[in-house]
Design a protein around this motif. Sequence first.
Motif, short mmCIF file in Angstrom:
data_model
loop_
_atom_site.label_atom_id
_atom_site.label_comp_id
_atom_site.label_asym_id
_atom_site.label_seq_id
_atom_site.Cartn_x
_atom_site.Cartn_y
_atom_site.Cartn_z
N UNK A 28 -20.16 5.25 4.71
CA UNK A 28 -19.16 5.33 3.64
C UNK A 28 -17.96 4.43 3.92
N UNK A 29 -17.46 4.45 5.19
CA UNK A 29 -16.30 3.61 5.52
C UNK A 29 -16.67 2.12 5.37
N UNK A 30 -17.93 1.78 5.72
CA UNK A 30 -18.36 0.37 5.57
C UNK A 30 -18.30 -0.03 4.09
N UNK A 31 -18.82 0.86 3.25
CA UNK A 31 -18.83 0.54 1.81
C UNK A 31 -17.40 0.43 1.29
N UNK A 32 -16.53 1.35 1.74
CA UNK A 32 -15.11 1.28 1.32
C UNK A 32 -14.50 -0.06 1.74
N UNK A 33 -14.83 -0.48 2.97
CA UNK A 33 -14.27 -1.75 3.45
C UNK A 33 -14.77 -2.90 2.59
N UNK A 34 -16.06 -2.91 2.29
CA UNK A 34 -16.61 -4.00 1.47
C UNK A 34 -15.92 -4.02 0.09
N UNK B 184 -11.47 2.95 14.63
CA UNK B 184 -11.79 4.33 15.02
C UNK B 184 -11.36 5.39 14.01
N UNK B 185 -10.69 4.99 12.95
CA UNK B 185 -10.23 5.99 11.96
C UNK B 185 -10.94 5.71 10.63
N UNK B 186 -10.77 6.56 9.61
CA UNK B 186 -11.50 6.28 8.37
C UNK B 186 -11.05 4.96 7.74
N UNK B 187 -11.93 4.36 6.96
CA UNK B 187 -11.48 3.28 6.09
C UNK B 187 -11.52 3.85 4.67
N UNK B 188 -10.37 3.86 3.98
CA UNK B 188 -10.30 4.56 2.68
C UNK B 188 -10.83 3.71 1.52
N UNK B 189 -10.87 4.30 0.36
CA UNK B 189 -11.28 3.56 -0.84
C UNK B 189 -10.20 2.53 -1.17
N UNK B 190 -10.55 1.61 -2.04
CA UNK B 190 -9.59 0.56 -2.44
C UNK B 190 -8.33 1.16 -3.03
N UNK B 191 -8.47 2.19 -3.88
CA UNK B 191 -7.30 2.82 -4.51
C UNK B 191 -6.31 3.29 -3.46
N UNK C 56 -12.94 -11.47 12.45
CA UNK C 56 -13.98 -10.97 13.36
C UNK C 56 -15.36 -11.40 12.88
N UNK C 57 -16.32 -11.49 13.82
CA UNK C 57 -17.71 -11.75 13.44
C UNK C 57 -18.41 -10.46 13.08
N UNK C 58 -17.94 -9.36 13.68
CA UNK C 58 -18.58 -8.06 13.44
C UNK C 58 -17.50 -7.00 13.37
N UNK C 59 -17.61 -6.15 12.34
CA UNK C 59 -16.64 -5.07 12.19
C UNK C 59 -17.40 -3.75 12.18
N UNK C 60 -17.01 -2.80 13.01
CA UNK C 60 -17.73 -1.53 13.07
C UNK C 60 -16.87 -0.37 12.59
N UNK C 61 -17.52 0.56 11.89
CA UNK C 61 -16.87 1.80 11.44
C UNK C 61 -17.78 2.95 11.84
N UNK C 62 -17.25 4.18 11.75
CA UNK C 62 -18.06 5.33 12.14
C UNK C 62 -19.20 5.63 11.16
N UNK C 63 -18.95 5.41 9.88
CA UNK C 63 -19.94 5.86 8.88
C UNK C 63 -20.24 4.76 7.86
N UNK D 244 -1.38 7.18 7.95
CA UNK D 244 -1.42 7.96 6.69
C UNK D 244 -2.25 7.30 5.59
N UNK D 245 -2.23 5.99 5.50
CA UNK D 245 -3.01 5.34 4.43
C UNK D 245 -4.50 5.56 4.66
N UNK D 246 -4.95 5.32 5.88
CA UNK D 246 -6.39 5.44 6.15
C UNK D 246 -6.86 6.89 6.06
#
Length: 500
Positions: A218-224, A184-191, A209-216, A116-118
């Motif tokens: 946007x999810x990468x930016x949210x993670x950062x 494999x699921x979205x990574x949400x915004x910090x909020x 991890x040395x490498x983290x992968x997301x689908x898009x 639910x959070x993601x």
Amino acid sequence: MTGDQVTAETVSSLLGDRELIVASNRQPYSHVREDGEITVTRPAGGLTSALDPVMQSAGGTWVAWGSGNADFDVTDENGSVRVPPESPAYDLRRVELDEERVEGYYYGYSNQVLWPICHVYPSKMNTETTFWNHYRRANRAFADAIADEATEESLIWFQDYHLGVAPRMVREKCPDAFCMQFWHIPWPSWDAFQACPQYERLLDGLLANDLLGFHTERYCQNFLDCAAMLPGTRVDRATRSVVYEGRRTFVRPFPLGIDADGRRELATSKDATTFWREFRREHELGEAVAVGVERLDYTKGIPERLTALERFWDQHPEWRGEFTYVQKASESRTQIDAYRELQAEVEDEVDRINDRFGTDEWTPIVYLNEHLPKEGLAALYREADLCIVSARRDGMNLVAKEFVASQVEDSGVLLLSELAGADEELGDEAVSVHPHDTKGFVDAIERALSLPESDRERRMHGLRKQVHSNDVYAWMNTQFRTIEAIQRGREVASKSLRRQ
Ligand code: F6P
């Protein structure tokens, strides 16, 4: 040469001397006892069936939860069995989790906290405090099994949100192994992510991890953005990486694809044609057919879609008798209240709408919850004039891609939610819908059904190109090439350090 041979070989050559260890919650093969006989089943997950040919070619070990009732009757003292059963090529190492652990780790923390959070559903989050403990302990069981198999030369590939803290646990024992994870699921915004009480522990786990992968992207930016909130991190936006605890984690988008050639073959099979003939005979379909295929999950937006369809037949009586919607629905995570409630809601709504508009000659909504052979699903995709993917939130959505790859005859139209990850790749050629904008949704159905053939063909051509060129094998290759680049970069950096 088929797509999987190309990839499996490429992966093997990219691996060099490194041994591959894949870790996921779901396993590629399960042993089940029925009437005293043990049979092997292959859970129908896209991920497990895509990685299996690579493992068969590259060898190595796959660590996964042993969920079948005879799984441990066939394993050795480490919980390992060689698979595939007909021509053993790699080790499947099963992690044993008792019922209480599965309740807390899988049904609890993974699917009532992280899911639910993601997907940005804080209201569906269950704050039961024991879940976290079970999640940690299950991750520890995975980590122990992985570390037992791993050497410093191993390449360890974690899959998904079930294993958020296992990388840190493995890292403690294998400081030099290459660890990567695909979420494999979205990574949400910090909020949204901050709602997770254990956010620091999860970020700490993933940043091992040395490498983290997301689908898009946007999810990468949210993670950062989220990583920047963890004390002790330095986020380097230029290289999309995070430095933490003396290591650098690269963050990259790798949009997951499907076995597009395999789907096309299924759609052209004789069995698909036979299935469709029978299906048309058995059901009172209209001339035009739309299809929706999903697990019964509240993120998929099924009730909102039914509301839009009801409004459509209400406002466009000319389509009554002419247009049928086929919903293929599979039960999912039924131990969780929200999933059982959704299933009851969807089934009640389908009955109500069918009672309201249905006639002896026409059923507005055909609801299928039984198992469909893969050729049957391919036939539905092939024959559908529309595929409706109106998720309220979705990491990627592979149904959209399966529909496209199965469209081997007349071109159908993809109605795609702008809240699905697939929108980044397919949005331009699809007809966009917003699951909560019922009026816009109704207009989109009308528009899609009335699109001129040349327009449908042009759109489908673009979609096909995208789905075939970015298939699951391309997804894997890109990740393995990224690892190679990271390792090369590290070698160069350490050589120049030695020279100084
Ligand atoms: O989308 C995330 C995912 O874990 C997929 O990998 C999987 O196919 C789906 O959710 C269903 O997962 P499960 O039935 O294992 O809970």
